[in-house]
Design an enzyme around this catalytic site. Structure first.
Site, mmCIF file in Angstrom:
data_model
loop_
_atom_site.group_PDB
_atom_site.id
_atom_site.type_symbol
_atom_site.label_atom_id
_atom_site.label_comp_id
_atom_site.label_asym_id
_atom_site.label_seq_id
_atom_site.Cartn_x
_atom_site.Cartn_y
_atom_site.Cartn_z
ATOM 1 N N CYS A 260 -35.850 -25.258 35.217
ATOM 2 C CA CYS A 260 -35.120 -24.568 36.295
ATOM 3 C C CYS A 260 -36.013 -23.633 37.109
ATOM 4 O O CYS A 260 -35.658 -23.232 38.218
ATOM 5 C CB CYS A 260 -33.955 -23.783 35.714
ATOM 6 S SG CYS A 260 -32.908 -24.761 34.631
ATOM 7 N N HIS B 240 -31.724 -18.341 40.319
ATOM 8 C CA HIS B 240 -31.314 -19.614 39.721
ATOM 9 C C HIS B 240 -29.833 -19.506 39.340
ATOM 10 O O HIS B 240 -29.391 -18.474 38.840
ATOM 11 C CB HIS B 240 -32.175 -19.901 38.486
ATOM 12 C CG HIS B 240 -31.704 -21.087 37.721
ATOM 13 N ND1 HIS B 240 -31.450 -22.294 38.342
ATOM 14 C CD2 HIS B 240 -31.397 -21.261 36.402
ATOM 15 C CE1 HIS B 240 -31.034 -23.156 37.429
ATOM 16 N NE2 HIS B 240 -30.977 -22.554 36.250
ATOM 17 N N ASN C 245 -25.052 -25.655 37.370
ATOM 18 C CA ASN C 245 -26.509 -25.529 37.207
ATOM 19 C C ASN C 245 -27.186 -26.862 37.544
ATOM 20 O O ASN C 245 -27.017 -27.844 36.822
ATOM 21 C CB ASN C 245 -26.804 -25.104 35.759
ATOM 22 C CG ASN C 245 -28.286 -24.950 35.475
ATOM 23 O OD1 ASN C 245 -29.136 -25.297 36.294
ATOM 24 N ND2 ASN C 245 -28.603 -24.435 34.304
#
Ligand code: ACO
Length: 334
Positions: A117, A257, A287
């Site tokens: 990520c 993020h 996500n």
């Protein structure tokens, strides 16, 4: 690392999402969960999911084309393509080569970068180095992910969290003193076992942790990752700001993020900043690993929130475990 003299900035943005929407109500029919639990524990209401017949690189190519055109360039102007991904369609050819071919960027070198990520911030840091030395003039960085492909749809601990998508940015020279001011990259492999996606090898423990037949699905120790994430997001933001000799009060907006709204709010609390200075879209997309930050950036640019001279921070964490932050000063335009 300080980018003292360079003027490498982000000058074009694009994003692409699959049409198919998977809501919390849909998930209620698939696993023992509830809309209320998912919203309270994660802030996510829905996510986008790729059709089985569509490779993820197609999303990346659409985001890439939009970013190149937004930067006022043609695909042939791009000299390097970096695709950040932890869910490549193939190990080879790389996503970067697939996208290069799809968009006709015939003059570009191409490689993939996996920092989970944190990938997009790693990617623009690498791109910024090539620009600052004069090695390349126009670089495309694409965060491209198909997390649904590595999700165990029977594991309620993970399947409510993820979605698919791609975001892209062009990195090239900007007016001196603008663009990427400083970045900080970090990794701690000693705690990497807290998020795993086996690929060409799976240990006995990996196989035991996964109840489904497919052993190449994601497994995560959610509560350990959550604690790590809140701490590292706040610290990495503080570090990158301090490095540039400014303070949190100078930052217009933070683009974090998008893993869980509790992580974002927890980090914001540690930084003592109000919620309206943190960009959030996790409610709509979940996500999407390294695609989260460039998709959020594309939305931010379309809303014209940044004015020339505004400072903004990108900050991410994820598998590895890794983390990365970048401080940018907006050069205007786009
Ligand atoms: N629905 C209902 N109950 C659930 C669900 C669900 N979907 N998932 C877990 N639960 C239950 C658990 O079984 C547990 O029950 P128990 O108390 O009876 O054992 C209870 O809810 C609490 O579980 P926790 O794991 O303690 O819940 P937590 O508050 O930590 O939230 C979550 C879980 C959302 C996963 C959180 O830990 C998190 O977001 N962690 C970070 C994940 C992350 O950011 N990963 C990023 C990287 S991923 C990558 O690289 C692709």
């Amino acid at each position: 690392m300080a980018f003292n003299k360079i003027s490498a900035g982000l000058t074009g943005f694009g994003s692409s999402l699959p049409e198919k929407i998977l809501t919390n109500q849909d998930l209620e029919k698939m696993v023992d969960t509830s809309n209320e639990w998912i919203i309270r524990r994660t802030g996510i209401s829905q996510r986008r999911i790729l059709e089985d017949s569509t490779p993820a690189f197609k999303l990346g190519a659409r985001a890439a084309k939009d970013a190149i055109s937004d930067a006022g360039l043609e695909p042939g102007d791009i000299e390097l393509i970096i695709v950040t991904t932890e869910t490549p369609d193939y190990l080879t050819p790389s996503m970067a080569c697939l996208i290069q071919n799809e968009i006709g960027a015939k003059n570009a070198a191409a490689f993939d970068l996996n920092a989970a990520c944190s990938g997009f911030v790693y990617g623009i840091t690498v791109a910024g180095q090539f620009i600052s030395t004069g090695y390349y003039k126009n670089i495309l960085v694409v965060g491209c992910e198909g997390l649904s492909r590595v999700t165990d749809w029977k594991d309620r601990n993970t399947c409510v969290l993820f979605g698919d998508g791609a975001g892209a940015a062009v990195v090239n020279a900007v007016e001196e003193g603008y663009g990427i001011i400083s970045t900080q990259l970090g990794a701690d492999g000693a705690i990497g076992h807290n998020i795993t996606i086996p690929c060409c090898y799976a240990s006995e423990e990996d196989n035991k942790a996964r109840e489904c037949d497919n052993k190449s699905v994601i497994w995560m120790n959610g509560s350990e990752v959550l604690k790590f994430a809140v701490r590292v997001m706040a610290q990495a933001t503080k570090d990158v700001i301090k490095q540039a000799g400014i303070t949190i009060d100078d930052i217009k907006i933070i683009v974090p993020h998008q893993a869980n709204v509790r992580i974002i709010n927890g980090a914001a609390k540690r930084l003592k900043i109000s919620d309206d200075r943190v960009y959030i879209n996790v409610d709509r997309y979940g996500n999407m690993s390294s695609a989260c930050i460039p998709i959020a950036l594309d939305e931010l640019m379309k809303k014209n929130i940044l004015k020339k001279d505004d400072y903004f921070v990108l900050v991410g964490f994820g598998g590895g475990l890794t983390w990365a932050s970048a401080l940018l000063k907006w050069q205007g335009g786009s």
